[in-house]
Structure formats: structure tokens, C-alpha cells
Design a protein around this motif. Structure first.
Motif, mmCIF file in Angstrom:
data_model
loop_
_atom_site.group_PDB
_atom_site.id
_atom_site.type_symbol
_atom_site.label_atom_id
_atom_site.label_comp_id
_atom_site.label_asym_id
_atom_site.label_seq_id
_atom_site.Cartn_x
_atom_site.Cartn_y
_atom_site.Cartn_z
ATOM 1 N N THR A 160 0.855 -1.200 0.000
ATOM 2 C CA THR A 160 0.000 0.000 0.000
ATOM 3 C C THR A 160 0.884 1.241 0.000
ATOM 4 O OG1 THR A 160 -0.133 -0.125 2.423
ATOM 5 C CG2 THR A 160 -1.942 -1.088 1.188
ATOM 6 N N SER A 161 0.446 2.258 -0.735
ATOM 7 C CA SER A 161 1.175 3.522 -0.789
ATOM 8 C C SER A 161 0.845 4.367 0.439
ATOM 9 C CB SER A 161 0.808 4.278 -2.062
ATOM 10 O OG SER A 161 -0.579 4.626 -2.040
ATOM 11 N N ASP A 162 1.622 5.426 0.623
ATOM 12 C CA ASP A 162 1.382 6.314 1.765
ATOM 13 C C ASP A 162 0.005 6.968 1.660
ATOM 14 O OD1 ASP A 162 3.845 5.705 2.786
ATOM 15 O OD2 ASP A 162 4.852 7.456 1.895
ATOM 16 N N ALA A 163 -0.389 7.310 0.438
ATOM 17 C CA ALA A 163 -1.711 7.932 0.246
ATOM 18 C C ALA A 163 -2.825 6.954 0.603
ATOM 19 C CB ALA A 163 -1.858 8.392 -1.202
ATOM 20 N N GLU A 164 -2.639 5.680 0.226
ATOM 21 C CA GLU A 164 -3.642 4.664 0.551
ATOM 22 C C GLU A 164 -3.692 4.412 2.054
ATOM 23 O OE1 GLU A 164 -3.784 1.792 -3.411
ATOM 24 O OE2 GLU A 164 -2.182 1.503 -1.922
ATOM 25 N N LYS A 165 -2.530 4.400 2.687
ATOM 26 C CA LYS A 165 -2.498 4.214 4.137
ATOM 27 C C LYS A 165 -3.223 5.350 4.848
ATOM 28 C CE LYS A 165 1.805 1.536 4.357
ATOM 29 N NZ LYS A 165 3.215 1.513 4.798
ATOM 30 N N ALA A 166 -3.005 6.575 4.375
ATOM 31 C CA ALA A 166 -3.682 7.732 4.967
ATOM 32 C C ALA A 166 -5.194 7.633 4.780
ATOM 33 C CB ALA A 166 -3.147 9.020 4.353
ATOM 34 N N GLU A 167 -5.618 7.196 3.584
ATOM 35 C CA GLU A 167 -7.043 7.054 3.295
ATOM 36 C C GLU A 167 -7.663 5.955 4.153
ATOM 37 O OE1 GLU A 167 -10.703 7.891 1.601
ATOM 38 O OE2 GLU A 167 -8.817 9.013 1.540
ATOM 39 N N PHE A 168 -6.945 4.824 4.283
ATOM 40 C CA PHE A 168 -7.437 3.720 5.117
ATOM 41 C C PHE A 168 -7.528 4.147 6.586
ATOM 42 C CE2 PHE A 168 -5.610 0.424 1.933
ATOM 43 C CZ PHE A 168 -6.696 0.640 1.102
ATOM 44 N N GLY A 169 -6.515 4.913 7.026
ATOM 45 C CA GLY A 169 -6.535 5.401 8.413
ATOM 46 C C GLY A 169 -7.720 6.320 8.661
ATOM 47 N N LYS A 170 -8.028 7.173 7.661
ATOM 48 C CA LYS A 170 -9.174 8.071 7.780
ATOM 49 C C LYS A 170 -10.482 7.284 7.850
ATOM 50 C CE LYS A 170 -11.449 11.911 5.403
ATOM 51 N NZ LYS A 170 -11.438 12.791 4.187
ATOM 52 N N LEU A 171 -10.590 6.248 7.021
ATOM 53 C CA LEU A 171 -11.797 5.417 7.024
ATOM 54 C C LEU A 171 -11.942 4.657 8.338
ATOM 55 C CD1 LEU A 171 -11.677 4.052 3.362
ATOM 56 C CD2 LEU A 171 -13.319 5.684 4.312
ATOM 57 N N ILE A 172 -10.816 4.213 8.890
ATOM 58 C CA ILE A 172 -10.856 3.530 10.195
ATOM 59 C C ILE A 172 -11.360 4.484 11.274
ATOM 60 C CG2 ILE A 172 -9.418 2.563 12.037
ATOM 61 C CD1 ILE A 172 -7.735 1.239 9.874
ATOM 62 N N MET A 173 -10.898 5.740 11.246
ATOM 63 C CA MET A 173 -11.339 6.728 12.229
ATOM 64 C C MET A 173 -12.829 7.018 12.090
ATOM 65 S SD MET A 173 -9.094 7.671 14.404
ATOM 66 C CE MET A 173 -9.959 9.122 14.990
ATOM 67 N N LEU A 174 -13.285 7.202 10.842
ATOM 68 C CA LEU A 174 -14.704 7.502 10.610
ATOM 69 C C LEU A 174 -15.598 6.363 11.085
ATOM 70 C CD1 LEU A 174 -14.553 9.172 7.077
ATOM 71 C CD2 LEU A 174 -15.150 10.285 9.229
ATOM 72 N N ASN A 175 -15.209 5.129 10.755
ATOM 73 C CA ASN A 175 -16.012 3.982 11.172
ATOM 74 C C ASN A 175 -15.927 3.745 12.671
ATOM 75 O OD1 ASN A 175 -17.223 2.343 8.734
ATOM 76 N ND2 ASN A 175 -15.238 3.100 8.034
ATOM 77 N N SER A 176 -14.797 4.077 13.270
ATOM 78 C CA SER A 176 -14.665 3.952 14.729
ATOM 79 C C SER A 176 -15.592 4.938 15.431
ATOM 80 C CB SER A 176 -13.217 4.200 15.156
ATOM 81 O OG SER A 176 -12.360 3.231 14.615
ATOM 82 N N GLU A 177 -15.670 6.175 14.892
ATOM 83 C CA GLU A 177 -16.581 7.164 15.462
ATOM 84 C C GLU A 177 -18.031 6.715 15.315
ATOM 85 O OE1 GLU A 177 -15.685 10.793 13.501
ATOM 86 O OE2 GLU A 177 -13.757 11.077 14.520
ATOM 87 N N LEU A 178 -18.366 6.138 14.167
ATOM 88 C CA LEU A 178 -19.719 5.633 13.957
ATOM 89 C C LEU A 178 -20.026 4.491 14.919
ATOM 90 C CD1 LEU A 178 -22.348 5.607 12.366
ATOM 91 C CD2 LEU A 178 -21.261 4.138 10.674
ATOM 92 N N LEU A 179 -19.051 3.627 15.124
ATOM 93 C CA LEU A 179 -19.217 2.510 16.055
ATOM 94 C C LEU A 179 -19.429 3.019 17.479
ATOM 95 C CD1 LEU A 179 -19.151 -0.592 16.278
ATOM 96 C CD2 LEU A 179 -16.695 -0.437 16.643
ATOM 97 N N LEU A 180 -18.663 4.035 17.853
ATOM 98 C CA LEU A 180 -18.818 4.625 19.185
ATOM 99 C C LEU A 180 -20.203 5.245 19.343
ATOM 100 C CD1 LEU A 180 -17.605 5.438 21.906
ATOM 101 C CD2 LEU A 180 -16.714 7.500 20.807
ATOM 102 N N LYS A 181 -20.683 5.884 18.288
ATOM 103 C CA LYS A 181 -22.022 6.488 18.325
ATOM 104 C C LYS A 181 -23.097 5.428 18.537
ATOM 105 C CE LYS A 181 -25.356 8.818 15.389
ATOM 106 N NZ LYS A 181 -26.271 7.677 15.491
ATOM 107 N N LEU A 182 -22.970 4.298 17.846
ATOM 108 C CA LEU A 182 -23.956 3.223 18.001
ATOM 109 C C LEU A 182 -23.943 2.662 19.421
ATOM 110 C CD1 LEU A 182 -23.380 1.350 14.621
ATOM 111 C CD2 LEU A 182 -25.387 2.673 15.259
ATOM 112 N N VAL A 183 -22.750 2.501 19.982
ATOM 113 C CA VAL A 183 -22.638 2.007 21.361
ATOM 114 C C VAL A 183 -23.277 3.005 22.326
ATOM 115 C CG1 VAL A 183 -21.033 1.437 23.217
ATOM 116 C CG2 VAL A 183 -20.594 0.617 20.905
ATOM 117 N N ASN A 184 -23.052 4.298 22.103
ATOM 118 C CA ASN A 184 -23.658 5.326 22.957
ATOM 119 C C ASN A 184 -25.181 5.309 22.843
ATOM 120 O OD1 ASN A 184 -21.241 6.296 24.001
ATOM 121 N ND2 ASN A 184 -20.956 7.762 22.331
#
Length: 207
Positions: A96-120
Motif C-alpha cells: 500500500t502507498s502512503d496515500a492509501e495508508k492515509a485514506e485507510f486510516g481516515k476510514l478507520i477513524m470515521l467507522n470507529s466514530e460511527l461505532l462509538l455512536k452506536l454504542v452510545n
């Protein structure tokens, strides 16, 4: 005729006493009958209230069960995304390229926030049941909140569906609970996204 007159008078007295006694009992019986009718109506009303309460409790339990089942399904989507992108980032077999890693990291953060919202959301149900849910009323910029809700709902994009905000206002302060209102708007947007096959979902804000 002295004895006859006394006998007749005695009989009249006895009949009068019997009549008065009968009238007294009749009056008491009517009063008792009215009380029984009133108590009967009260019991019938209490029975209906109890039945309504039981039906409401059963409906609430069914709604809870549906809510938990829906939440279990909703949690899988962001959780699978987090696990999937994390596996890609940690895999030694996938380049994976650095740009792809950054994009994947962003998607992980967004989905983690969504997961936290569902738990709340699930925790909020428990707070509502125990009467511990409290609102924090503060000044909130509703324009910024609408944009935030749109971004949050777009975290997991649906092909062919666009979520956008339309308003002529740059800022508008209102007194509300920011997290609760954002929760309501996010739920409405996500429901709209599920029911929209193609097109756009618009949050329009006007003063």
C-alpha cells in the motif's frame, strides 16, 4: 272490644315497625347496590388500565428487542470496515502507498466514530429506562451542526446517493442539546439513506 282493639293496635305497631325496618333495609340495599356498581366500574377501569399497561410493556419489550437486533446489525458494518482496513494496513502481503495508508486510516477513524455512536445509542436506552438521561442545553450553531450531521452520514457512502446541506445562513445559534440533536439528525439521515436507492438527501435550513 278492649282486647280486640289492643290486638289490632299491637298488630298495626308490629306492621309499622316491620315496614320501617323493610324501608331501612331497602334504602341500605340500594345504597350498597350503588356502591357495588361504582366499585364494579372502578374495578373494570383498573382492569383496563392494567391490560393497557401490560400491552404497553410488551410493546416496549418488543421495541427493545427490535432495537437491539437492529443495532447488532448496524454495529457489524463499521466494525467489519475497521477490521478490514486494519488488516490491510498490517498485512505484509499487500503493498500500500502512503496515500492509501492515509485514506485507510481516515476510514478507520470515521467507522470507529460511527461505532462509538452506536454504542452510545445503546447506553442511552439504559439511561432512559432508569430515568438518568439528562439534557445539556447550551448555545449551538445549528448551521455547523447540520453540516456535521451530513458529513457523519456520508462517512460510509452509498453509491448513487448524495447527502448535502442547503442554507443561506452562515451561522444561527439556538439553545439545545448538541449531542442529542445530532443523534436525531444522524438517525433520520441514515434511515433516509437506507431507503434511497439513487438521488440526493438534502438538509434544508431556513430562518
Amino acid at each position: 272490644y278492649k282486647m280486640t282493639i289492643l290486638g289490632v293496635l299491637g298488630l298495626i305497631v308490629i306492621l309499622t315497625c316491620s315496614l320501617l325496618t323493610s324501608l331501612t333495609f331497602l334504602k341500605k340495599s340500594k345504597k350498597l347496590q350503588k356502591e357495588l356498581i361504582v366499585h364494579g366500574k372502578e374495578l373494570e377501569q383498573m382492569k383496563e388500565t392494567a391490560e393497557e399497561a401490560m400491552l404497553a410493556a410488551e410493546e416496549a419489550n418488543m421495541m427493545k428487542s427490535r432495537f437491539i437486533a437492529d443495532m447488532s446489525h448496524e454495529i457489524r458494518t463499521p466494525l467489519n470496515a475497521v477490521i478490514g482496513f486494519a488488516q490491510v494496513l498490517t498485512s505484509t502481503e499487500i503493498e500500500t502507498s502512503d496515500a492509501e495508508k492515509a485514506e485507510f486510516g481516515k476510514l478507520i477513524m470515521l467507522n470507529s466514530e460511527l461505532l462509538l455512536k452506536l454504542v452510545n445509542d445503546i447506553l442511552d436506552i439504559s439511561k432512559i429506562d432508569t430515568g438518568r438521561l439528562q439534557l445539556e442545553i447550551k448555545k449551538v450553531d445549528i448551521v455547523q451542526l447540520c453540516n456535521q450531521a451530513a458529513v457523519s452520514a456520508s462517512a460510509i457512502p452509498k453509491p448513487g446517493v448524495e447527502i448535502r446541506t442547503e442554507t443561506s445562513l452562515d451561522s444561527l445559534l439556538i439553545d439545545t442539546d448538541k449531542n442529542r440533536l445530532l443523534q436525531v439528525m444522524s438517525n433520520l439521515l441514515n434511515n433516509a439513506k437506507k431507503c434511497t436507492e439513487k438521488g440526493s438527501i438534502t438538509i434544508r435550513l431556513e430562518l
